[in-house]
Every structure is written in structure tokens, then in C-alpha cells.
Design a protein around this motif. Structure first.
Motif, PDB file in Angstrom:
ATOM      1  N   GLU A 161    -130.327  46.322   5.753  1.00 52.87           N
ATOM      2  CA  GLU A 161    -131.198  45.495   6.595  1.00 52.87           C
ATOM      3  C   GLU A 161    -130.964  44.007   6.325  1.00 52.87           C
ATOM      4  OE1 GLU A 161    -132.172  48.092   4.871  1.00 52.87           O
ATOM      5  OE2 GLU A 161    -133.051  49.508   6.315  1.00 52.87           O
TER       6      GLU A 161
ATOM      7  N   SER B 147    -125.497  43.732  23.536  1.00 54.98           N
ATOM      8  CA  SER B 147    -125.899  45.130  23.296  1.00 54.98           C
ATOM      9  C   SER B 147    -125.320  45.648  21.981  1.00 54.98           C
ATOM     10  CB  SER B 147    -125.457  46.017  24.466  1.00 54.98           C
ATOM     11  OG  SER B 147    -124.042  46.140  24.523  1.00 54.98           O
TER      12      SER B 147
ATOM     13  N   ILE C 130    -127.414  44.148  19.132  1.00 56.79           N
ATOM     14  CA  ILE C 130    -128.715  44.823  19.023  1.00 56.79           C
ATOM     15  C   ILE C 130    -128.561  46.155  18.314  1.00 56.79           C
ATOM     16  CG2 ILE C 130    -130.495  46.021  20.382  1.00 56.79           C
ATOM     17  CD1 ILE C 130    -130.346  43.674  22.357  1.00 56.79           C
ATOM     18  N   GLU C 131    -127.551  46.916  18.684  1.00 55.95           N
ATOM     19  CA  GLU C 131    -127.338  48.222  18.056  1.00 55.95           C
ATOM     20  C   GLU C 131    -127.027  48.068  16.560  1.00 55.95           C
ATOM     21  OE1 GLU C 131    -127.274  52.225  17.616  1.00 55.95           O
ATOM     22  OE2 GLU C 131    -127.906  51.087  19.384  1.00 55.95           O
TER      23      GLU C 131
ATOM     24  N   THR D  12    -127.874  45.469  14.510  1.00 51.70           N
ATOM     25  CA  THR D  12    -128.868  44.762  13.696  1.00 51.70           C
ATOM     26  C   THR D  12    -130.318  45.187  13.941  1.00 51.70           C
ATOM     27  OG1 THR D  12    -129.122  42.928  15.287  1.00 51.70           O
ATOM     28  CG2 THR D  12    -127.337  42.744  13.679  1.00 51.70           C
ATOM     29  N   LYS D  13    -130.535  46.201  14.755  1.00 53.34           N
ATOM     30  CA  LYS D  13    -131.904  46.541  15.162  1.00 53.34           C
ATOM     31  C   LYS D  13    -132.817  46.892  13.985  1.00 53.34           C
ATOM     32  CE  LYS D  13    -130.528  51.281  16.363  1.00 53.34           C
ATOM     33  NZ  LYS D  13    -130.364  52.238  17.494  1.00 53.34           N
ATOM     34  N   ASN D  14    -132.240  47.378  12.874  1.00 52.39           N
ATOM     35  CA  ASN D  14    -133.090  47.719  11.722  1.00 52.39           C
ATOM     36  C   ASN D  14    -133.576  46.483  10.970  1.00 52.39           C
ATOM     37  OD1 ASN D  14    -130.711  46.972  10.469  1.00 52.39           O
ATOM     38  ND2 ASN D  14    -130.590  48.755   9.137  1.00 52.39           N
TER      39      ASN D  14
ATOM     40  N   PHE E  45    -134.879  43.718  12.719  1.00 51.25           N
ATOM     41  CA  PHE E  45    -135.686  42.902  13.632  1.00 51.25           C
ATOM     42  C   PHE E  45    -137.061  42.547  13.070  1.00 51.25           C
ATOM     43  CE2 PHE E  45    -133.411  44.502  17.734  1.00 51.25           C
ATOM     44  CZ  PHE E  45    -132.296  43.787  17.367  1.00 51.25           C
TER      45      PHE E  45
ATOM     46  N   SER F   7    -129.968  42.887  27.424  1.00 55.35           N
ATOM     47  CA  SER F   7    -129.794  42.826  25.970  1.00 55.35           C
ATOM     48  C   SER F   7    -129.800  41.385  25.492  1.00 55.35           C
ATOM     49  CB  SER F   7    -128.482  43.508  25.560  1.00 55.35           C
ATOM     50  OG  SER F   7    -128.500  44.874  25.882  1.00 55.35           O
TER      51      SER F   7
ATOM     52  N   LYS G  59    -133.260  40.244  25.343  1.00 51.66           N
ATOM     53  CA  LYS G  59    -133.935  40.732  24.140  1.00 51.66           C
ATOM     54  C   LYS G  59    -133.610  39.851  22.941  1.00 51.66           C
ATOM     55  CE  LYS G  59    -134.909  44.897  21.494  1.00 51.66           C
ATOM     56  NZ  LYS G  59    -134.749  46.370  21.405  1.00 51.66           N
TER      57      LYS G  59
ATOM     58  N   ILE H 181    -136.012  37.899  20.327  1.00 52.23           N
ATOM     59  CA  ILE H 181    -135.905  38.158  18.891  1.00 52.23           C
ATOM     60  C   ILE H 181    -135.744  36.854  18.117  1.00 52.23           C
ATOM     61  CG2 ILE H 181    -134.360  39.143  17.132  1.00 52.23           C
ATOM     62  CD1 ILE H 181    -133.887  41.451  19.172  1.00 52.23           C
TER      63      ILE H 181
END
Length: 285
Positions: free
Chosen positions: A146, A176, A179-180, A182-184, A186, A241, A244, A248
Motif C-alpha cells: 500500500e 485505468s 487505478i487498478e 494503486t486502488k489499495n 486510496f 478513470s 476518478k 482522488i
């Protein structure tokens, strides 16, 4: 049919090779066997008094790491200056990896660590990048996935600009991917951010703007004329994306953060997973 070729070996012996492909594989294997030997020697020096069960675990952790690193080594063999493997400073970096891998096993991000080692022994690595990559190798085992992904998120939003784009939809695909990846990270807590700062990978400083829309309009001429509201609407329709990521940037207060040079190095090593080949020299200079 393979063309057989006679080749003198370094120690004066003779070997047969069946064309260039097999020759390359043999060279990679020979060079990596040297790396593997160094890792095992360092393991024995670092952990001579481990109890048997701990010793078995440490050895297995090293073997697991070496399996992954060997694949990375082979994939990037053209980048590698094999003479650098003999450099004492490089072997000191190997020692950092041995200690971390033996102790932590799968808890460390082996892919990022391997990429940093490859760059450390790269033909194109200048003195400054070598210094920074060595420091990054020390810090990476102290960070979880993370933390590393958060560094990549900050670097992507703060420092990566694409040239030659003509419309906002072209930002969608890379957004996109980010996001995939680094999403954990956020919802990373303030305490976690403070810990990353403690490791030396980031500092808390205000950067260009607290609104990513202003940064985006400054970077891309095709949206420069839009109001923030118009940009939001266009992004929602053509690059959701990217929209988003705009949100963020604000919700994670990324405008308050800047990465150190070492933090950028770690971020880039991780971003290469999804963005492909990146020239460290663009940012690390």
C-alpha cells in the motif's frame, strides 16, 4: 537446423553453441549463477546462528526470491552491465536484499526490489541514479505494498505528463491502469503517510495546486479553455478513470505531498509494472 559454432570459454575451454538464442540463454545462466552464489554467501554470513527451523525458512525465502529475480534478470539481460556485479557497493545492495528477503519473505515487494537491483547494475545507470537506487533498495523492504502504491499514485498525478495527446479520451487507458495498480492505497491513513515520511520517501509540502483540474489544464492544451465544471463533465463522459483520479487527488490530499528522489525511484520501479519502460533519468537527475 541449428548451425553449430565453436566458442572459446573464459577459462580456455571449448563449448559448442547451437546459434545465438542458446548462447544468450547460457550467458544469462552463467552470470546469474554468480549472483546466486553471492546471495547464498551473504545469507550464511548474515544468519550463522539461526536455529534450524528459522534457517530453513530463511533459505526458502531466499530461494523463492531468487526464482523471481532470475526471471527478471533474464528479461532485462540486455540492460545489465555484468561487471557491476563485482562492485563492492553493488554487493552491499545485494546484502540489503538478502537480509530483507530472508527475514520477511513474501511480505516484501520482490518485483519492485528486483527492478531496483536491475537498474543499479544497468549499463545506463549513471552515478546519481546508482546512489539513489541503492538508497531505494534500503527503504523498499520497510514499505508494504500500500505504501509503495501510494508513492506511485503521487508520482503519477504530480509528475507524469503525456506528450502529443489531442483529446481527453487518450488519458483514459493509462488512468485505468493506475487505478487498478494503486486502488489499495486510496484510503491510506495519515499515520501511514507519516510513517512513509519517516522512511525518507516523501515530505509534506504544498505543491502546485490543491485542485488537480488546474494542473491538468496547465499540462494539456486541449482542455486549457474549459472551466472546472466543463472539465468534470467531459472527463465523466470520455475518461471516467481520469475523472476518478481528479477526485482522488483532492480526497487523499496529494497536493500536500511531494516525493523525495528516493521516493520517486521506488514509485517509478512500481509504475513500470503497468506503464512499461520508463526512463528514470527524466525524473532522477
Amino acid at each position: 537446423m541449428f548451425e553449430k559454432q565453436k566458442q572459446e570459454t573464459a577459462d580456455g575451454g571449448t563449448s559448442l553453441q547451437a546459434g545465438k538464442d542458446i548462447s544468450i540463454v547460457q550467458n544469462v545462466g552463467m552470470q546469474f549463477s554468480e549472483v546466486k552464489e553471492i546471495f547464498h554467501l551473504l545469507l550464511n554470513e548474515n544468519f550463522p546462528k539461526l536455529r534450524e527451523i528459522a534457517s530453513q525458512t530463511a533459505n526458502q525465502n531466499i530461494e523463492n526470491y531468487l526464482d523471481k529475480f532470475e526471471a527478471k534478470f533474464a528479461q532485462n539481460f540486455d540492460r545489465i552491465d555484468v561487471e557491476k556485479i563485482k562492485d563492492p557497493d553493488v554487493q552491499f545492495s545485494f546484502n540489503e536484499v538478502v537480509e530483507a528477503s530472508a527475514r520477511k519473505g513474501d511480505k516484501i515487494d520482490s518485483d519492485v526490489l528486483s527492478e531496483l537491483i536491475i537498474e543499479r547494475i544497468s549499463k545506463n545507470s549513471n552515478d546519481f541514479i546508482s546512489i539513489v537506487s541503492s538508497e531505494a533498495i534500503k527503504i523498499t523492504p520497510k514499505l508494504n505494498r500500500e505504501h509503495i502504491n501510494f508513492l506511485s499514485l503521487v508520482h503519477y498525478l504530480s509528475s507524469i505528463v503525456y506528450k502529443g495527446l489531442i483529446n481527453i479520451s487518450q488519458l483514459e487507458y493509462s488512468a485505468s491502469l493506475i487505478i487498478e495498480l494503486t486502488k489499495n492505497s486510496f484510503n491510506l491513513s495519515q499515520l501511514n503517510k507519516q510513517y512513509i515520511q519517516y522512511t525518507g520517501a516523501l515530505t509534506s509540502l504544498n505543491i502546485v495546486s490543491s485542485d488537480f483540474r488546474d494542473i491538468a489544464k496547465n499540462n494539456y492544451d486541449f482542455i486549457k479553455h474549459l472551466t472546472n465544471e466543463e472539465l468534470d463533465k467531459l472527463a465523466e463522459e470520455e475518461a471516467p478513470s481520469f475523472k476518478k483520479l481528479i477526485d482522488i487527488y483532492s480526497s487523499n490530499q496529494i497536493y500536500q505531498i511531494t516525493l523525495t528522489t528516493v521516493g520517486q525511484m521506488i514509485a517509478l520501479a512500481n509504475l513500470k509494472r503497468v506503464l512499461g519502460n520508463l526512463d528514470y533519468g527524466i525524473w532522477i537527475k
